[in-house]
Write an enzyme that holds these catalytic residues in place. Structure first.
Site, PDB file in Angstrom:
ATOM      1  N   VAL A  28       0.816  -1.217   0.000  1.00 47.26           N
ATOM      2  CA  VAL A  28       0.000   0.000   0.000  1.00 47.26           C
ATOM      3  C   VAL A  28       0.845   1.260   0.000  1.00 47.26           C
ATOM      4  O   VAL A  28       0.316   2.370  -0.073  1.00 47.26           O
ATOM      5  CB  VAL A  28      -0.966   0.018   1.209  1.00 47.26           C
ATOM      6  CG1 VAL A  28      -2.008  -1.077   1.078  1.00 47.26           C
ATOM      7  CG2 VAL A  28      -0.202  -0.116   2.525  1.00 47.26           C
ATOM      8  N   GLY A  29       2.174   1.116   0.101  1.00 45.53           N
ATOM      9  CA  GLY A  29       3.032   2.289   0.099  1.00 45.53           C
ATOM     10  C   GLY A  29       4.487   1.895   0.021  1.00 45.53           C
ATOM     11  O   GLY A  29       4.875   0.797   0.431  1.00 45.53           O
ATOM     12  N   SER A  30       5.289   2.807  -0.528  1.00 44.88           N
ATOM     13  CA  SER A  30       6.723   2.554  -0.589  1.00 44.88           C
ATOM     14  C   SER A  30       7.453   3.878  -0.671  1.00 44.88           C
ATOM     15  O   SER A  30       6.883   4.904  -1.030  1.00 44.88           O
ATOM     16  CB  SER A  30       7.068   1.678  -1.797  1.00 44.88           C
ATOM     17  OG  SER A  30       6.723   2.328  -2.997  1.00 44.88           O
ATOM     18  N   PHE A  33      11.646   5.008   3.267  1.00 42.02           N
ATOM     19  CA  PHE A  33      11.482   4.297   4.537  1.00 42.02           C
ATOM     20  C   PHE A  33      11.344   2.798   4.334  1.00 42.02           C
ATOM     21  O   PHE A  33      11.430   2.017   5.275  1.00 42.02           O
ATOM     22  CB  PHE A  33      10.234   4.815   5.266  1.00 42.02           C
ATOM     23  CG  PHE A  33       8.983   4.697   4.434  1.00 42.02           C
ATOM     24  CD1 PHE A  33       8.279   3.505   4.352  1.00 42.02           C
ATOM     25  CD2 PHE A  33       8.513   5.789   3.718  1.00 42.02           C
ATOM     26  CE1 PHE A  33       7.136   3.394   3.586  1.00 42.02           C
ATOM     27  CE2 PHE A  33       7.370   5.685   2.944  1.00 42.02           C
ATOM     28  CZ  PHE A  33       6.680   4.491   2.879  1.00 42.02           C
ATOM     29  N   GLN A  35       8.898  -0.402   2.451  1.00 35.35           N
ATOM     30  CA  GLN A  35       7.583  -0.718   1.908  1.00 35.35           C
ATOM     31  C   GLN A  35       6.596  -0.969   3.044  1.00 35.35           C
ATOM     32  O   GLN A  35       6.969  -1.504   4.092  1.00 35.35           O
ATOM     33  CB  GLN A  35       7.635  -1.966   1.009  1.00 35.35           C
ATOM     34  CG  GLN A  35       8.443  -1.787  -0.273  1.00 35.35           C
ATOM     35  CD  GLN A  35       9.911  -2.022  -0.061  1.00 35.35           C
ATOM     36  OE1 GLN A  35      10.303  -2.879   0.732  1.00 35.35           O
ATOM     37  NE2 GLN A  35      10.747  -1.249  -0.740  1.00 35.35           N
ATOM     38  N   VAL A  36       5.345  -0.588   2.794  1.00 37.10           N
ATOM     39  CA  VAL A  36       4.287  -0.854   3.767  1.00 37.10           C
ATOM     40  C   VAL A  36       3.298  -1.815   3.129  1.00 37.10           C
ATOM     41  O   VAL A  36       2.831  -1.587   2.006  1.00 37.10           O
ATOM     42  CB  VAL A  36       3.578   0.442   4.199  1.00 37.10           C
ATOM     43  CG1 VAL A  36       2.425   0.118   5.149  1.00 37.10           C
ATOM     44  CG2 VAL A  36       4.565   1.389   4.872  1.00 37.10           C
ATOM     45  N   ASP A 143      10.229  14.380  12.376  1.00 40.66           N
ATOM     46  CA  ASP A 143       9.857  14.129  10.976  1.00 40.66           C
ATOM     47  C   ASP A 143       8.349  14.296  10.808  1.00 40.66           C
ATOM     48  O   ASP A 143       7.693  13.509  10.132  1.00 40.66           O
ATOM     49  CB  ASP A 143      10.294  12.722  10.556  1.00 40.66           C
ATOM     50  CG  ASP A 143      10.291  12.550   9.032  1.00 40.66           C
ATOM     51  OD1 ASP A 143      10.322  13.577   8.321  1.00 40.66           O
ATOM     52  OD2 ASP A 143      10.249  11.402   8.565  1.00 40.66           O
TER      53      ASP A 143
END
EC number: 2.7.11.1
Length: 786
Positions: A28-30, A33, A35-36, A143
């Site tokens: 669902v994300g990358s 940081f 990958q999620v 952050d």
């Protein structure tokens, strides 16, 4: 295995997970940081998120960094901090609660947000950061940015990503690297850019929070046009901040106070920046009273920030006037608002307008029983007993009957009609979103009809169905376009809205836009592939409707889209026929010059655009049609020429134009009428005079062998009779043996009888049969006889 994992990772209260415990891995994300992944825990039957390291092979240092982040999140257990459950051993990753809505960054880029939600997000972020800073020692996030602010299914904040978080005062020289900084550099305070070795403190997060506020206000990314990181760093160090575009209506009054808070939070001097304890007090007030006067939060700091501003605000877009309207008198940019705050100018703010209709109009039945559904207070701070009590009460009250009740329905209706988005955010439940009211309308229909754009935003964020119809078959899009609510139209079209849905009259939204001359909505609909050929119950396309209502801008827009102007509607009416009928000269000119268009095109009953213009007396339209070679002697199915039509309706100027352009004055209709017959029969004196001047035959016989004088006398038009009467005509009989005097007496038109008698009309036996009556005409005849 689990025991070994615990010892190896030293997780304390956190646990370790095996990959086999998860199923349905979905990225669902990358980013920098890592990958999620969205995963489903096999035994817990719930969705979780796993943030994995960007490296395929995780070394000891990366393992320790991941462990440190997990420990920080574990220490910071709080309502607005993302919950962490532990570590996945293979692949190595941080196991956290899955946030259905995703990041604030994603939400801000997706669609306009309700102001109440924006204020709530700002407040909840401040409360979460205040909790971190109240820890001992304070935990610094370092952050803070929209990408690291997640939102649950109800749009409540969960601060995440503690990879850079440190305790107050700690510093490392390698913390500021160029790797992965592009999305973060805009959130770094100037002192951190200038001094890499500077000790971290709480004011670092405060500055980042200011940029988050800017993003929430504008729904843009800071320094988005600047592609060079070094240029951004130089700007920030020199005192420049993200550009401040106009904030368009509608906006709450608290917007100015939030801007003042933002200004202090991004001040160049860290000592001037407020603490989060101070910030939460101010944001709580803003959440509670977004439309009311709020104490001045923008007192002048010791040193002004150097800001790039714009001198002019964008003009307000054309949109439906909201029933609840708390905006400033004039649109102004953030920088203009800041300058007003800096100079101490007090603004006179008008109160919100109230919607004229009351909630009683919805005719909601009274509720015999009901439950109070659970809701979450939007302004409860970490240390607010009032917020805690409110939450506790609403949760306890949520146990009860299943499904929404009438009392809940009334609360929702009242909140929408009054424009109380904050209240709506608290009480709206997932099962209520597509609630059907007594009028068969949905809550979204109600919000659109009331012009409550903020409520529309919240309902759509909660996945309200934009394609539901009311009793009239109208969708919310129909209603928004009909009311020229451009802002709401944009919101609806951003969803999976059916742009070609039809109401009970078979009108699409494009028909309404064409009728209203709403070019903005027309363009929006066409961009969403709205069909230009859909017809209503009378066979009219949007082009027909635009021509009928004289909306030249829409006609031009549709022509640029290649609309077929030869498409026939009911009874073979073309767009040109509608334009001529209504007398819209510019549109007639425009259409008549289109390739393939015939100015002599006939409707089902044989009328041309010239017939229609003549019938309505549109002289200039008739003239341009004739100039474009329209046939002045073309006949309809009843053999009527345009001159017949003009004479019958008494449009003398148009009749003169037709005569001078070659119209035949003695042409007969299918019933045998000339133009003079029709003008006389309908009593149009000026037209009769014109035709006589043009040498029309006054002796011409029509139906029943009647002359124009017979027809005028039978209708009692004494002035026309005066114009037509002559020695040759006065005693002429029709095929029934009746003279003009007979017909006038028969119709009991005394003034006409008197006129004819004055000119020597002969009284014969046929006339005497009317003497027995009591009318004034009979009296005149008796007197004349004696």
């Amino acid at each position: 295995m689990e025991g070994e994992g615990r010892g190896r990772w030293a997780l304390g209260l956190l646990r370790t997970f095996d990959a086999g415990e998860f199923a349905g891995w979905e990225k669902v994300g990358s980013g920098g940081f890592g990958q999620v992944y969205k995963v489903r825990h096999v035994h817990w039957k719930t969705w979780l998120a796993i943030k994995c390291s960007p490296s395929l092979h995780v070394d000891d240092r990366e393992r320790m960094e991941l462990l440190e982040e997990a420990k920080k999140m574990e220490m910071a257990k709080f309502r607005y901090i993302l919950p962490v459950y532990g570590i996945c051993q293979e692949p190595v990753g941080l196991v956290m609660e899955y946030m259905e809505t995703g990041s604030l960054e994603k939400l801000l880029a997706s669609e306009p947000l309700p102001w109440d939600l924006r204020f709530r997000i700002v407040h909840e972020t401040a409360v979460g950061m205040n909790f971190l800073h109240c820890m001992s020692p304070p935990l610094l996030h370092l952050d803070l940015k929209p990408a690291n602010i997640l939102l649950d299914a109800h749009y409540h904040v969960k601060i995440s990503d503690f990879g850079l978080a440190k305790c107050n005062g700690m510093s490392h020289s390698h913390d500021l690297s160029m790797d992965g900084l592009f999305g973060t550099i805009a959130y770094l305070p100037p002192e951190r850019i200038r001094e890499k070795s500077r000790l971290f403190d709480t004011k670092h997060d405060v500055y980042s929070f200011a940029i988050v506020i800017w993003g929430v206000l504008t729904q843009k990314k800071p320094f988005a046009d600047e592609k060079n990181i070094l240029h951004i760093m130089m700007k920030v160090v020199k005192g420049h901040r993200p550009e401040l575009p106009p904030i368009c209506r509608p906006r709450p009054r608290a917007c100015a106070s939030l801007i003042g808070l933002m200004q202090r939070c991004w001040h160049a001097d860290p000592q001037v920046r407020p603490t989060f304890q101070e910030i939460t007090s101010e944001t709580e007030d803003l959440c509670e009273k977004p439309d009311e006067e709020v104490k001045d939060l923008a007192h002048e700091p010791g040193e002004k920030s150097s800001l790039e501003s714009k001198s002019e605000a964008r003009p307000e877009s054309s949109r439906l006037k909201r029933a609840s309207a708390p905006p400033f008198d004039n649109d102004c940019s953030l920088s203009e608002l800041l300058s007003q705050l800096d100079s101490g100018i007090s603004q006179t703010l008008e109160g919100p307008e109230e919607l004229s209709r009351s909630s009683s109009e919805c005719k909601l039945p009274s509720s015999s029983s009901g439950k109070r559904l659970s809701g979450v207070s939007s302004v409860d701070s970490a240390f607010s007993s009032r917020g805690s009590l409110s939450l506790s009460f609403e949760r306890e009250a949520s146990t009860g009957d299943l499904g929404p009740t009438d009392i809940q329905k009334k609360k929702l209706v009242d909140a929408i009609i009054s424009g109380d988005t904050s209240r709506l955010m608290k009480i709206l439940q997932p099962q209520d979103v597509d609630l059907v009211l007594d009028s068969s309308a949905s809550l979204l229909h109600l919000a659109v009809e009331a012009g409550q754009e903020e409520c529309v935003k919240w309902l759509l964020l909660n996945n309200a169905n934009p394609n539901l119809t009311n009793r009239k078959g109208s969708t919310p899009l129909h209603m928004a376009v009909e009311r020229k609510g451009r802002g709401i139209v944009e919101l609806l079209l951003a969803r999976k809205t059916s742009v070609n849905a039809k109401d009970e009259d078979q009108w699409t939204a494009l028909h309404f836009a064409a009728q209203n001359g709403d070019e903005a909505s027309t363009r929006l609909l066409l961009e969403k592939n709205a069909s230009v050929n859909e017809v209503d119950f009378e066979g009219r396309t949007p082009m027909h409707v635009a021509c009928q209502h004289g909306q030249e801008n829409i006609v031009r827009t549709l022509l640029r889209r290649g609309v077929d102007v030869g498409l026939q509607g009911k009874d073979a009416w073309l767009p040109l026929h509608y334009a001529a009928w209504q007398g819209h000269l510019p549109i007639v000119k425009l259409l008549a010059k289109q390739p393939g268009v015939s100015v002599n095109a006939q409707t089902l009953d044989g009328r041309t655009p010239l017939h229609l213009a003549a019938q309505r007396g549109h002289y200039r339209v008739a003239r341009i049609l004739i100039d474009l070679c329209s046939d002045v002697n073309i006949c309809s199915l009843q053999a009527q020429t345009p001159l017949h039509v003009a004479a019958e309706t008494g449009h003398t100027s148009t009749a003169r134009l037709l005569l001078h352009r070659g119209a035949g004055k003695e042409a007969l209709t299918s019933e045998g009428y000339t133009a003079l017959h029709l003008a006389a029969q309908n009593g149009h004196l000026a037209t009769v005079k014109l035709l006589i001047e043009e040498k029309a035959d006054v002796m011409a016989r029509g139906p029943l062998n009647q002359t124009a004088l017979h027809l005028a006398a039978a209708r009692g038009h004494s002035e026309v009779v005066e114009e037509l009467v002559s020695a040759d005509l006065i005693d002429l009989s029709d095929e029934q043996g009746l003279s003009a005097l007979h017909l006038a007496a028969q119709g009991r038109h005394s003034q006409t009888v008197e006129t004819l008698l004055k000119h020597g009309a002969h009284i014969n036996l046929q006339s005497l049969k009317f003497q027995g009556g009591q009318s004034s005409a009979a009296t005149l005849l008796r007197r004349s006889k004696t």
